[in-house]
Structures are given as structure tokens and as C-alpha cells.
Design a protein around this motif. Structure first.
Motif, PDB file in Angstrom:
ATOM      1  N   LEU A   1       1.176  -1.499  -0.325  1.00  0.00           N
ATOM      2  CA  LEU A   1       0.179  -0.152   0.141  1.00  0.00           C
ATOM      3  C   LEU A   1       0.636   0.849   0.144  1.00  0.00           C
ATOM      4  N   PHE A   2       2.104   1.323   0.541  1.00  0.00           N
ATOM      5  CA  PHE A   2       3.115   2.333   0.760  1.00  0.00           C
ATOM      6  C   PHE A   2       4.164   1.665   0.826  1.00  0.00           C
ATOM      7  N   MET A   3       5.205   2.489  -0.174  1.00  0.00           N
ATOM      8  CA  MET A   3       6.534   1.695  -0.702  1.00  0.00           C
ATOM      9  C   MET A   3       7.619   2.973  -0.523  1.00  0.00           C
ATOM     10  N   ARG A   4       8.256   3.246   0.502  1.00  0.00           N
ATOM     11  CA  ARG A   4       9.498   4.221   0.511  1.00  0.00           C
ATOM     12  C   ARG A   4      11.089   3.602   0.341  1.00  0.00           C
ATOM     13  N   VAL A   5      11.979   3.881  -0.530  1.00  0.00           N
ATOM     14  CA  VAL A   5      12.325   2.719  -0.738  1.00  0.00           C
ATOM     15  C   VAL A   5      14.054   3.789  -0.095  1.00  0.00           C
ATOM     16  N   GLY A   6      15.097   3.524   0.562  1.00  0.00           N
ATOM     17  CA  GLY A   6      16.170   4.240   0.806  1.00  0.00           C
ATOM     18  C   GLY A   6      17.667   3.840   0.026  1.00  0.00           C
ATOM     19  N   GLU A   7      18.429   4.895   0.759  1.00  0.00           N
ATOM     20  CA  GLU A   7      19.233   4.883  -0.281  1.00  0.00           C
ATOM     21  C   GLU A   7      19.929   3.424  -0.288  1.00  0.00           C
ATOM     22  N   ALA A   8      21.140   2.891  -1.470  1.00  0.00           N
ATOM     23  CA  ALA A   8      21.545   1.524  -1.620  1.00  0.00           C
ATOM     24  C   ALA A   8      22.760   1.493  -0.404  1.00  0.00           C
ATOM     25  N   GLY A   9      22.753   0.563   0.070  1.00  0.00           N
ATOM     26  CA  GLY A   9      23.772   0.085   1.110  1.00  0.00           C
ATOM     27  C   GLY A   9      25.064  -0.254   0.398  1.00  0.00           C
ATOM     28  N   ALA A  10      26.112  -0.022   1.197  1.00  0.00           N
ATOM     29  CA  ALA A  10      27.455  -0.845   0.919  1.00  0.00           C
ATOM     30  C   ALA A  10      27.276  -2.430   0.295  1.00  0.00           C
ATOM     31  N   ASP A  11      26.072  -2.838   0.552  1.00  0.00           N
ATOM     32  CA  ASP A  11      25.874  -4.017   0.182  1.00  0.00           C
ATOM     33  C   ASP A  11      24.823  -4.605  -0.803  1.00  0.00           C
ATOM     34  N   GLY A  12      25.287  -2.845  -1.765  1.00  0.00           N
ATOM     35  CA  GLY A  12      23.841  -3.335  -3.239  1.00  0.00           C
ATOM     36  C   GLY A  12      21.828  -3.316  -2.103  1.00  0.00           C
ATOM     37  N   TYR A  13      21.356  -3.665  -0.498  1.00  0.00           N
ATOM     38  CA  TYR A  13      20.791  -3.807  -0.888  1.00  0.00           C
ATOM     39  C   TYR A  13      20.141  -2.504   0.063  1.00  0.00           C
ATOM     40  N   HIS A  14      18.597  -2.345  -0.165  1.00  0.00           N
ATOM     41  CA  HIS A  14      17.864  -0.760   0.136  1.00  0.00           C
ATOM     42  C   HIS A  14      17.530  -1.335   1.476  1.00  0.00           C
ATOM     43  N   ASP A  15      17.348  -0.264   2.752  1.00  0.00           N
ATOM     44  CA  ASP A  15      16.534  -0.129   3.314  1.00  0.00           C
ATOM     45  C   ASP A  15      15.091  -0.406   2.946  1.00  0.00           C
ATOM     46  N   VAL A  16      13.631  -0.426   3.164  1.00  0.00           N
ATOM     47  CA  VAL A  16      12.710  -0.007   3.166  1.00  0.00           C
ATOM     48  C   VAL A  16      11.771  -0.227   3.947  1.00  0.00           C
ATOM     49  N   ALA A  17      10.687   1.046   4.154  1.00  0.00           N
ATOM     50  CA  ALA A  17       9.537   1.095   5.125  1.00  0.00           C
ATOM     51  C   ALA A  17       8.002   0.445   4.067  1.00  0.00           C
ATOM     52  N   THR A  18       7.468   0.201   4.804  1.00  0.00           N
ATOM     53  CA  THR A  18       6.767  -0.647   3.777  1.00  0.00           C
ATOM     54  C   THR A  18       4.795  -0.345   4.046  1.00  0.00           C
ATOM     55  N   ALA A  19       3.712  -0.883   3.537  1.00  0.00           N
ATOM     56  CA  ALA A  19       2.365  -1.589   4.969  1.00  0.00           C
ATOM     57  C   ALA A  19       2.345  -2.156   3.565  1.00  0.00           C
ATOM     58  N   TYR A  20       2.401  -3.848   4.259  1.00  0.00           N
ATOM     59  CA  TYR A  20       2.113  -4.722   3.413  1.00  0.00           C
ATOM     60  C   TYR A  20       0.465  -4.811   3.572  1.00  0.00           C
ATOM     61  N   GLN A  21      -0.535  -5.175   2.571  1.00  0.00           N
ATOM     62  CA  GLN A  21      -1.707  -5.781   3.344  1.00  0.00           C
ATOM     63  C   GLN A  21      -1.801  -7.365   2.058  1.00  0.00           C
ATOM     64  N   ALA A  22      -2.462  -8.530   3.302  1.00  0.00           N
ATOM     65  CA  ALA A  22      -3.065  -9.979   2.362  1.00  0.00           C
ATOM     66  C   ALA A  22      -3.656  -9.679   1.600  1.00  0.00           C
ATOM     67  N   VAL A  23      -4.210 -10.650   0.511  1.00  0.00           N
ATOM     68  CA  VAL A  23      -5.299  -9.965  -0.123  1.00  0.00           C
ATOM     69  C   VAL A  23      -6.101 -11.079  -0.482  1.00  0.00           C
ATOM     70  N   SER A  24      -6.885 -11.415  -1.247  1.00  0.00           N
ATOM     71  CA  SER A  24      -7.300 -13.012  -1.274  1.00  0.00           C
ATOM     72  C   SER A  24      -6.969 -13.336  -2.617  1.00  0.00           C
ATOM     73  N   LEU A  25      -6.081 -13.531  -3.209  1.00  0.00           N
ATOM     74  CA  LEU A  25      -5.312 -14.067  -4.384  1.00  0.00           C
ATOM     75  C   LEU A  25      -4.253 -15.077  -3.427  1.00  0.00           C
ATOM     76  N   TYR A  26      -4.897 -16.470  -3.685  1.00  0.00           N
ATOM     77  CA  TYR A  26      -3.996 -17.326  -2.720  1.00  0.00           C
ATOM     78  C   TYR A  26      -3.102 -18.206  -4.396  1.00  0.00           C
ATOM     79  N   GLU A  27      -2.360 -18.602  -3.035  1.00  0.00           N
ATOM     80  CA  GLU A  27      -1.064 -20.113  -3.983  1.00  0.00           C
ATOM     81  C   GLU A  27      -1.697 -21.125  -2.935  1.00  0.00           C
ATOM     82  N   ASP A  28      -2.411 -22.283  -3.265  1.00  0.00           N
ATOM     83  CA  ASP A  28      -2.195 -23.511  -3.020  1.00  0.00           C
ATOM     84  C   ASP A  28      -1.567 -24.262  -2.448  1.00  0.00           C
ATOM     85  N   LEU A  29      -0.806 -24.550  -1.901  1.00  0.00           N
ATOM     86  CA  LEU A  29       0.375 -25.844  -1.449  1.00  0.00           C
ATOM     87  C   LEU A  29      -0.389 -27.273  -0.643  1.00  0.00           C
ATOM     88  N   ARG A  30      -0.013 -28.775  -1.770  1.00  0.00           N
ATOM     89  CA  ARG A  30      -0.187 -30.029  -1.539  1.00  0.00           C
ATOM     90  C   ARG A  30       1.155 -30.366  -1.197  1.00  0.00           C
TER      91      ARG A  30
END
Length: 314
Positions: A20-49
Motif C-alpha cells: 500500500l505504501f513503499m518508501r525506499v532508502g539509498e542503496a547500502g554498501a551491500d547493494g540492498y536498500h532499507d525500506v518502509a512498507t505497508a503490506y496487505q494480504a489479499v484474497s489471491l492465493y497460492e494453494d500448496l499440497r
């Protein structure tokens, strides 16, 4: 007696997610970015057996094209099963059959949902009964979105997105997901954001890097708490959207089309290219889905928040 001893299968369902929201920080020395995000799980599913077996394997079917998915040790579900087996000392294998509905490389965490479902299924199948905190720790080793697929609901993610804190959401929000016929590489979208920021250095843009650690705007939390779709629509934001649009320019036209067709707002979910349109009500979402489908857009109506990965009756 464990489920494996009874030679029974386990059925686990895990949800896709919207950022719903995603703010992305600068890339770190390892190439990864810190983020702040608001997740919402929705009714589109994966079914595993999952069935007991003497080795670990995975196969796929579903409503999305699964032909290009790897089924070897590089697959995230296989990695999840191997990680749990190693952590618990279980010698057994597992045969995983996954029915996919979440778009592949679509920014909705389908692979992460598969990994979370595998952890839950193998934990039940092998009778390891790990505490939720230990499953969460294993999930974090597999990828940033895997812990959220495990917990579901609505949550704030920080760090790589794997440090979760629950967010109160009142009622249900209705979404229409416009599913692209192509995927986008998450690392490529992040790299494109870095390029955009260099190009626009010195000019404040919506996707400019935040000063200090990224955080989720209070307006998002207030809208979720109030169950107010209109206020949430006004607060939707994704730093990665500009990069995704530059890599796939048709996304801008799609967002305009959905908003003209009645959506409160549209947003690229995660790294895209799935576009999530927020509707005022279920009826409005159905009307929007029909309108997009008439324009030959693959559109799915979903609601959130929903539960994370959990065992269902077989």
C-alpha cells in the motif's frame, strides 16, 4: 502419530500481497536498500499440497503460466523445505504440488507465498511443531516478503521489509488487480530507481530518497485504522513505481485507464508490474473489473486483509 506416518497430505493456502505504501532508502554498501512498507494480504492465493516422499521436489499448475518456473534447488519452495529439514534434523523428503494464482514476477510476492506455505506444510507434515517465532526466523532467511506471507493481515515492514509490526485495519478493502502479461525483475526495478535518483539529483521528486531511515506515512495508518478507502487511496505511494513505469511505460496508461473507469486510485504493487486499484466498495470493484476486462485487461477482484499461510482441511 505424525501426518507423515499416516501417509496423508497437507493442504496450505498462502496469500499474495499488495504494498500500500513503499518508501525506499539509498542503496547500502551491500547493494540492498532499507525500506518502509505497508503490506496487505489479499484474497489471491497460492494453494500448496505436500506429501511424504524420500526426496524434496516441486511441481506447478495454476491459472498463471508456470512453464518457466524452475523446479530445481533454485526454487524458493524447495529452498524452504531444505532449510526447515536442516534446521530440525528431519531426514524425510516432501513432494510439493503448488497451484499458482498470484502473478509470477508481478510484485505480489507469489514466490514468497510459496515459501511460506512450504514452511507451514512441512512443519505439519514432519511433525516438527516449530514455534511461530522460529518459523518467522527461517522465513526471513528466504526473502524479505516471506515473513509477511507467513503472518498475513496488514503490517508495517522495515529493514529489508522482513521486520514486521502489525497494523490495525478496520473492515475490508476491495481491490481490482490488473495482471500484466509480462513480469519485471525486482533487482532491475531497484537499479532503475537508483538511476532515476542520480538523474534527478538536487530536484525533489516523489521517489527521492528519504533523509534518514525510511518510514510509513501516518496518513496510511490512520486510513487503515478508520477503514476509510478514500483516505487510503489518497495516501497510497510507491517509490518503485516511477522505475517500473520507465521499464514498462504501458503501466502509466493502465493506471490512468483504471482511475478513469472508477478506481479511487491505482498503484504499482511492489516492483510491479501488477497494478492494484482500490475501489470504494465490493460493487464498485466488480464494476471496475468488468470495465477493465472489456478493455482486454486481465483483472481480478480481491479483498484484504486476509490470513497468512495456514493449513486447510484436505
Amino acid at each position: 502419530m505424525t501426518i507423515a506416518a499416516a501417509d496423508e497430505s497437507v493442504h496450505v493456502r498462502a496469500p499474495g500481497k499488495i504494498n500500500l505504501f513503499m518508501r525506499v532508502g539509498e542503496a547500502g554498501a551491500d547493494g540492498y536498500h532499507d525500506v518502509a512498507t505497508a503490506y496487505q494480504a489479499v484474497s489471491l492465493y497460492e494453494d500448496l499440497r505436500a506429501w511424504p516422499d524420500d526426496r524434496i521436489s516441486v511441481s506447478f499448475t495454476g491459472t498463471v503460466d508456470t512453464a518457466g518456473l524452475p523446479t530445481d534447488g533454485s526454487n524458493l519452495a524447495v529452498k524452504a523445505a531444505k532449510l526447515l529439514a536442516k534446521a530440525t534434523g528431519v531426514p524425510e523428503g516432501v513432494r510439493l504440488e503448488i497451484t499458482k494464482h498470484v502473478p509470477i514476477a508481478g510484485g505480489m510476492g507469489g514466490g514468497s507465498a510459496d515459501a511460506a506455505a512450504t514452511l507451514v506444510a512441512c512443519d505439519a507434515l514432519w511433525g516438527t511443531a516449530l514455534p511461530r517465532e522460529e518459523l518467522h526466523a527461517l522465513a526471513a532467511k528466504l526473502g524479505a516478503d516471506v515473513p509477511f506471507a507467513l503472518t498475513g493481515g496488514t503490517a508495517i515492514g522495515t529493514g529489508r521489509g522482513d521486520r514486521l509490526s502489525p497494523a490495525l485495519a478496520t473492515g475490508s478493502f476491495h481491490w481490482v488487480l490488473a495482471i500484466a502479461d509480462h513480469g519485471l525483475s525486482t533487482p532491475q526495478v531497484y537499479r532503475e530507481l537508483d538511476v532515476l535518483r542520480v538523474e534527478e539529483a538536487g530536484r525533489p521528486m516523489p521517489w527521492s530518497a528519504p533523509a534518514g531511515s525510511p518510514s510509513v506515512d501516518a496518513a496510511v495508518l490512520h486510513a487503515l485504522r478508520a477503514g476509510d478507502a478514500a483516505h487510503l487511496a489518497a495516501a497510497l505511494h510507491n517509490d518503485l513505481q516511477a522505475a517500473a513505469v520507465r521499464l514498462s511505460p504501458s503501466l502509466a496508461e493502465l493506471i490512468d485507464l483504471g482511475e478513469q473507469a472508477g478506481a479511487l486510485a491505482g498503484i504499482v504493487s511492489g516492483s510491479g508490474p501488477t497494478v492494484a486499484f482500490l475501489a470504494e466498495s465490493s460493487e464498485d470493484a466488480i464494476a471496475l473489473q468488468v470495465g477493465l476486462s472489456a478493455a482486454r485487461i486481465t483483472a481480478v477482484h480481491a479483498h484484504g486483509p486476509v490470513h497468512g499461510a495456514r493449513v486447510l482441511p484436505v
